[in-house]
Design an enzyme around this catalytic site. Sequence first.
Site, PDB file in Angstrom:
ATOM      1  CG  ASP A   1      50.551  50.735  20.395  1.00  0.00           C
ATOM      2  OD1 ASP A   1      49.847  51.524  19.895  1.00  0.00           O
ATOM      3  OD2 ASP A   1      51.456  50.827  20.839  1.00  0.00           O
TER       4      ASP A   1
ATOM      5  CG  ASN B   1      60.712  50.469  28.097  1.00  0.00           C
ATOM      6  OD1 ASN B   1      60.292  51.070  26.941  1.00  0.00           O
ATOM      7  ND2 ASN B   1      59.659  49.662  28.698  1.00  0.00           N
TER       8      ASN B   1
ATOM      9  CG  HIS C   1      57.838  50.391  24.606  1.00  0.00           C
ATOM     10  ND1 HIS C   1      57.188  51.026  25.840  1.00  0.00           N
ATOM     11  CD2 HIS C   1      57.540  51.774  23.852  1.00  0.00           C
ATOM     12  CE1 HIS C   1      56.184  51.749  25.642  1.00  0.00           C
ATOM     13  NE2 HIS C   1      56.630  52.545  24.557  1.00  0.00           N
TER      14      HIS C   1
ATOM     15  CD  GLU D   1      56.368  47.700  27.769  1.00  0.00           C
ATOM     16  OE1 GLU D   1      57.640  48.124  27.448  1.00  0.00           O
ATOM     17  OE2 GLU D   1      55.538  48.211  28.260  1.00  0.00           O
TER      18      GLU D   1
HETATM   19  C1  F6R Z   1      52.389  54.297  20.658  1.00  0.00           C
HETATM   20  C2  F6R Z   1      53.251  53.488  21.034  1.00  0.00           C
HETATM   21  C3  F6R Z   1      54.360  53.694  21.999  1.00  0.00           C
HETATM   22  C4  F6R Z   1      55.048  55.090  21.932  1.00  0.00           C
HETATM   23  C5  F6R Z   1      55.948  55.374  22.807  1.00  0.00           C
HETATM   24  C6  F6R Z   1      56.715  56.726  23.026  1.00  0.00           C
HETATM   25  O1  F6R Z   1      51.326  54.202  19.959  1.00  0.00           O
HETATM   26  O2  F6R Z   1      53.404  52.618  20.155  1.00  0.00           O
HETATM   27  O3  F6R Z   1      55.615  52.694  21.723  1.00  0.00           O
HETATM   28  O4  F6R Z   1      55.344  55.656  20.522  1.00  0.00           O
HETATM   29  O5  F6R Z   1      55.702  54.873  24.287  1.00  0.00           O
HETATM   30  O6  F6R Z   1      55.623  57.683  23.251  1.00  0.00           O
HETATM   31  P1  F6R Z   1      55.743  59.108  23.568  1.00  0.00           P
HETATM   32  O7  F6R Z   1      55.691  59.739  22.312  1.00  0.00           O
HETATM   33  O8  F6R Z   1      54.470  59.522  24.446  1.00  0.00           O
HETATM   34  O9  F6R Z   1      57.098  59.575  24.050  1.00  0.00           O
END
Ligand code: F6R
Length: 251
Positions: free
Chosen positions: A67, A135, A137, A142
């Site tokens: 992403d 959450n 995701h 989301e």
């Molecule tokens: C990032 C991504 C997000 C993160 C998620 C956890 O490329 O796809 O889904 O993996 O938000 O983020 P952290 O690791 O910072 O807790």
Amino acid sequence: MKLSIHPNYDAMSRAAAQCFAQQILKKPDSTLCLATGKTPLGLYQNLVDMFQKGIISFSKTRCFHLDEYLELSFDDPRGFFNTLNQVLFSKVDVQTDRLYRLFDTKRMIEEACLDYEQMIQQYEIDLLLLGIGVNGHIAFNEPGSSWESQTRLVSLSQTTRDRASAEFNPDPVPIQALTMGIKSILRAKKILVLSNGKEKAGIISESFFGPIDVQIPASILQLHPDVNLIVDEPAASVIQEKMEKHNAIKL
Ligand code: F6R
């Protein structure tokens, strides 16, 4: 699903790096798909170390990423591709023409997403890495995202934007992003999910040990045939409490 629980972040990161190394050693021209965020930083450091010791090479791998924020300039260091470049790509021997970048080319977002989706399908991802948002995701899918979603433009939830605010301060966090869809993710042959810290304990339990629910995008991973969930003890704490209660009732 295979679950492994490690005492701390470092041990978790080493285990995840072992999983990547096995994949690359077994198939040097593997197609990989990588996550950004804080969770995988230790894993990437381990991969760089393994490369420097001559244990693994990325020269034949292809790398996609999950992403990307919209509205950032091409070289903004907060961009996900640029972050991956800084922590991994620039430190190993991956070929630049084997890196696939999801980027808003200012021409047509839909076209950029379609091109990316076609590339993913053409090269077939062997190993895809996911972190999980508080959450639930996965990538930037989301809560409420369709199980059928493919690479596309999305609006970020307030939770996701709040959590990114320190990183962007004093600038506003982008409102939109491009992301691989849930269907695009599920096409990967193998998925490695990495999660650490107490704040993820609830969502890890709900995602993997609760009902499959569109409000918890990660819960769909229960249906994928090859998921490896690698967590540290704090992230596993709610799962462990539930297992203890369950065993106590059985006794
Ligand atoms: C990032 C991504 C997000 C993160 C998620 C956890 O490329 O796809 O889904 O993996 O938000 O983020 P952290 O690791 O910072 O807790």
